[in-house]
Design a protein around this motif. Structure first.
Motif, PDB file in Angstrom:
ATOM      1  N   TYR A  80       4.728  -2.477  13.723  1.00 24.11           N
ATOM      2  CA  TYR A  80       3.798  -1.241  13.963  1.00 24.11           C
ATOM      3  C   TYR A  80       4.141  -0.959  15.265  1.00 24.11           C
ATOM      4  N   VAL A  81       4.539   0.339  15.629  1.00 28.68           N
ATOM      5  CA  VAL A  81       4.327   0.894  16.776  1.00 28.68           C
ATOM      6  C   VAL A  81       3.163   1.757  17.109  1.00 28.68           C
ATOM      7  N   GLY A  82       2.201   1.212  17.989  1.00 25.78           N
ATOM      8  CA  GLY A  82       0.847   1.666  17.906  1.00 25.78           C
ATOM      9  C   GLY A  82       0.233   1.580  16.414  1.00 25.78           C
ATOM     10  N   ASP A  83      -0.274   2.617  16.029  1.00 23.92           N
ATOM     11  CA  ASP A  83      -0.824   2.332  14.442  1.00 23.92           C
ATOM     12  C   ASP A  83       0.148   2.870  13.462  1.00 23.92           C
ATOM     13  N   GLU A  84       1.425   3.081  13.790  1.00 26.42           N
ATOM     14  CA  GLU A  84       2.276   3.526  12.845  1.00 26.42           C
ATOM     15  C   GLU A  84       3.253   2.531  12.372  1.00 26.42           C
ATOM     16  N   LEU A  85       3.337   2.275  11.197  1.00 31.82           N
ATOM     17  CA  LEU A  85       4.150   1.223  10.314  1.00 31.82           C
ATOM     18  C   LEU A  85       5.450   1.784  10.283  1.00 31.82           C
ATOM     19  N   VAL A  86       6.286   1.169  10.979  1.00 33.89           N
ATOM     20  CA  VAL A  86       7.825   1.637  11.036  1.00 33.89           C
ATOM     21  C   VAL A  86       8.960   0.878  10.577  1.00 33.89           C
ATOM     22  N   CYS A  87       8.610  -0.483  10.309  1.00 30.86           N
ATOM     23  CA  CYS A  87       9.505  -1.246   9.592  1.00 30.86           C
ATOM     24  C   CYS A  87       9.103  -2.094   8.615  1.00 30.86           C
ATOM     25  N   ILE A  88       9.439  -2.532   7.685  1.00 32.03           N
ATOM     26  CA  ILE A  88       8.954  -3.292   6.567  1.00 32.03           C
ATOM     27  C   ILE A  88      10.087  -4.295   6.049  1.00 32.03           C
ATOM     28  N   ALA A  89       9.410  -5.305   5.395  1.00 29.19           N
ATOM     29  CA  ALA A  89      10.377  -6.267   4.712  1.00 29.19           C
ATOM     30  C   ALA A  89       9.457  -7.163   3.692  1.00 29.19           C
ATOM     31  N   SER A  90       9.923  -7.633   2.525  1.00 31.27           N
ATOM     32  CA  SER A  90       9.211  -8.182   1.807  1.00 31.27           C
ATOM     33  C   SER A  90      10.215  -9.355   1.308  1.00 31.27           C
ATOM     34  N   LYS A 111      13.326  10.081  -3.819  1.00 26.37           N
ATOM     35  CA  LYS A 111      13.685  10.260  -5.323  1.00 26.37           C
ATOM     36  C   LYS A 111      12.627   9.470  -6.250  1.00 26.37           C
ATOM     37  N   LEU A 112      11.839   8.738  -5.912  1.00 28.06           N
ATOM     38  CA  LEU A 112      11.023   8.017  -6.775  1.00 28.06           C
ATOM     39  C   LEU A 112       9.572   8.015  -6.524  1.00 28.06           C
ATOM     40  N   SER A 113       8.773   7.903  -7.315  1.00 27.98           N
ATOM     41  CA  SER A 113       7.193   7.754  -7.191  1.00 27.98           C
ATOM     42  C   SER A 113       6.924   6.393  -6.513  1.00 27.98           C
ATOM     43  N   HIS A 114       5.755   6.413  -5.695  1.00 25.92           N
ATOM     44  CA  HIS A 114       5.320   5.131  -5.374  1.00 25.92           C
ATOM     45  C   HIS A 114       5.345   3.931  -6.057  1.00 25.92           C
ATOM     46  N   GLU A 115       4.834   4.328  -7.543  1.00 28.34           N
ATOM     47  CA  GLU A 115       4.883   3.105  -8.602  1.00 28.34           C
ATOM     48  C   GLU A 115       6.152   2.652  -8.865  1.00 28.34           C
ATOM     49  N   GLU A 116       7.207   3.566  -8.718  1.00 31.11           N
ATOM     50  CA  GLU A 116       8.752   3.252  -9.130  1.00 31.11           C
ATOM     51  C   GLU A 116       9.098   2.222  -7.906  1.00 31.11           C
ATOM     52  N   CYS A 117       8.583   2.156  -6.876  1.00 32.39           N
ATOM     53  CA  CYS A 117       8.813   1.328  -5.497  1.00 32.39           C
ATOM     54  C   CYS A 117       8.151  -0.208  -5.480  1.00 32.39           C
ATOM     55  N   ASP A 124       0.808  -1.320   0.007  1.00 32.66           N
ATOM     56  CA  ASP A 124      -0.030  -0.166   0.012  1.00 32.66           C
ATOM     57  C   ASP A 124       0.863   1.491   0.132  1.00 32.66           C
ATOM     58  N   ASN A 125       0.383   2.452   0.052  1.00 31.14           N
ATOM     59  CA  ASN A 125       0.937   3.602  -0.024  1.00 31.14           C
ATOM     60  C   ASN A 125       2.006   3.890   1.077  1.00 31.14           C
ATOM     61  N   THR A 126       1.696   3.303   2.151  1.00 27.62           N
ATOM     62  CA  THR A 126       2.421   3.351   3.480  1.00 27.62           C
ATOM     63  C   THR A 126       3.819   2.556   3.442  1.00 27.62           C
ATOM     64  N   LEU A 127       3.671   1.330   2.876  1.00 26.80           N
ATOM     65  CA  LEU A 127       4.736   0.581   2.723  1.00 26.80           C
ATOM     66  C   LEU A 127       5.517   1.214   1.553  1.00 26.80           C
ATOM     67  N   LEU A 128       5.121   1.658   0.320  1.00 27.03           N
ATOM     68  CA  LEU A 128       5.650   2.153  -0.554  1.00 27.03           C
ATOM     69  C   LEU A 128       6.501   3.496  -0.226  1.00 27.03           C
ATOM     70  N   ALA A 129       5.875   4.347   0.594  1.00 25.72           N
ATOM     71  CA  ALA A 129       6.404   5.364   0.905  1.00 25.72           C
ATOM     72  C   ALA A 129       7.788   5.210   1.891  1.00 25.72           C
ATOM     73  N   ILE A 130       7.671   4.344   2.723  1.00 24.49           N
ATOM     74  CA  ILE A 130       8.896   3.728   3.409  1.00 24.49           C
ATOM     75  C   ILE A 130      10.050   3.144   2.732  1.00 24.49           C
ATOM     76  N   ARG A 131       9.518   2.522   1.689  1.00 22.56           N
ATOM     77  CA  ARG A 131      10.699   1.877   0.582  1.00 22.56           C
ATOM     78  C   ARG A 131      11.225   3.118  -0.116  1.00 22.56           C
ATOM     79  N   ASN A 132      10.426   4.258  -0.458  1.00 23.33           N
ATOM     80  CA  ASN A 132      11.081   5.232  -1.154  1.00 23.33           C
ATOM     81  C   ASN A 132      11.721   6.251  -0.319  1.00 23.33           C
ATOM     82  N   ASN A 133      11.375   6.509   1.042  1.00 25.64           N
ATOM     83  CA  ASN A 133      12.172   7.423   1.707  1.00 25.64           C
ATOM     84  C   ASN A 133      13.266   6.798   2.335  1.00 25.64           C
ATOM     85  N   VAL A 134      13.279   5.450   2.872  1.00 29.76           N
ATOM     86  CA  VAL A 134      14.282   5.087   3.345  1.00 29.76           C
ATOM     87  C   VAL A 134      15.603   4.315   2.516  1.00 29.76           C
TER      88      VAL A 134
END
Length: 145
Positions: free
Chosen positions: A45-55, A23-29, A8-18
């Motif tokens: 998740y820490v509370g309701d915030e997604l803070v660490c991801i892996a695929s 530098k990329l659009s969400h689609e490019e991530c 989703d956009n939250t996961l893609l935003a973390i991929r992009n930012n970290v």
């Protein structure tokens, strides 16, 4: 809390930012492997915030035998680094993959993350290689069973 998550956009935003310095659009991530059969995504998740991801997705490596999975896109939001969240997320994945009868997990690890993976029991497969626009990497793996 660790959960199985969807792309989703939250996961893609973390991929992009970290991982891509914003530098990329969400689609490019989106990885081509994100929707392969057997692929899954984990979030811490820490509370309701997604803070660490892996695929993770099924993928053999080289001459290795058995069922292999590749780890991609592991990232922790800057404010939460150094708290052991990535360690917990990766341990959760390894236990899950053991239950899925995977034999090993491998990744293309950034040179800057190599010590993290070594601390998690991964081994390095030389040589170091360069990923264009990202930097030096190593192939690393851990036996699961």
């Amino acid at each position: 809390m660790i959960k199985f998550i969807k792309i989703d956009n939250t996961l893609l935003a973390i991929r992009n930012n970290v991982l891509r310095e914003g530098k990329l659009s969400h689609e490019e991530c989106i990885f081509p492997t994100d929707t392969l059969p057997g692929a899954f995504h984990l979030g811490y998740y820490v509370g309701d915030e997604l803070v660490c991801i892996a695929s993770f997705h099924p993928q053999a490596y080289g001459e290795f035998t058995g069922v292999g999975y590749q780890l991609r896109g592991m990232a922790t939001v800057d404010e939460y680094r150094g708290r052991g969240l990535g360690n917990q997320l990766l341990n959760f994945a390894i236990v899950y993959l053991h239950g899925q009868k995977a034999n090993y997990l491998w990744c293309n690890a950034r040179k800057s993350a190599r010590q993290f993976y070594l601390n998690m029991g991964f081994e390095t497969i030389p040589p170091e290689f360069e990923v264009p626009d990202i930097g030096p990497h190593y192939v690393m793996y851990v036996k699961i069973q």
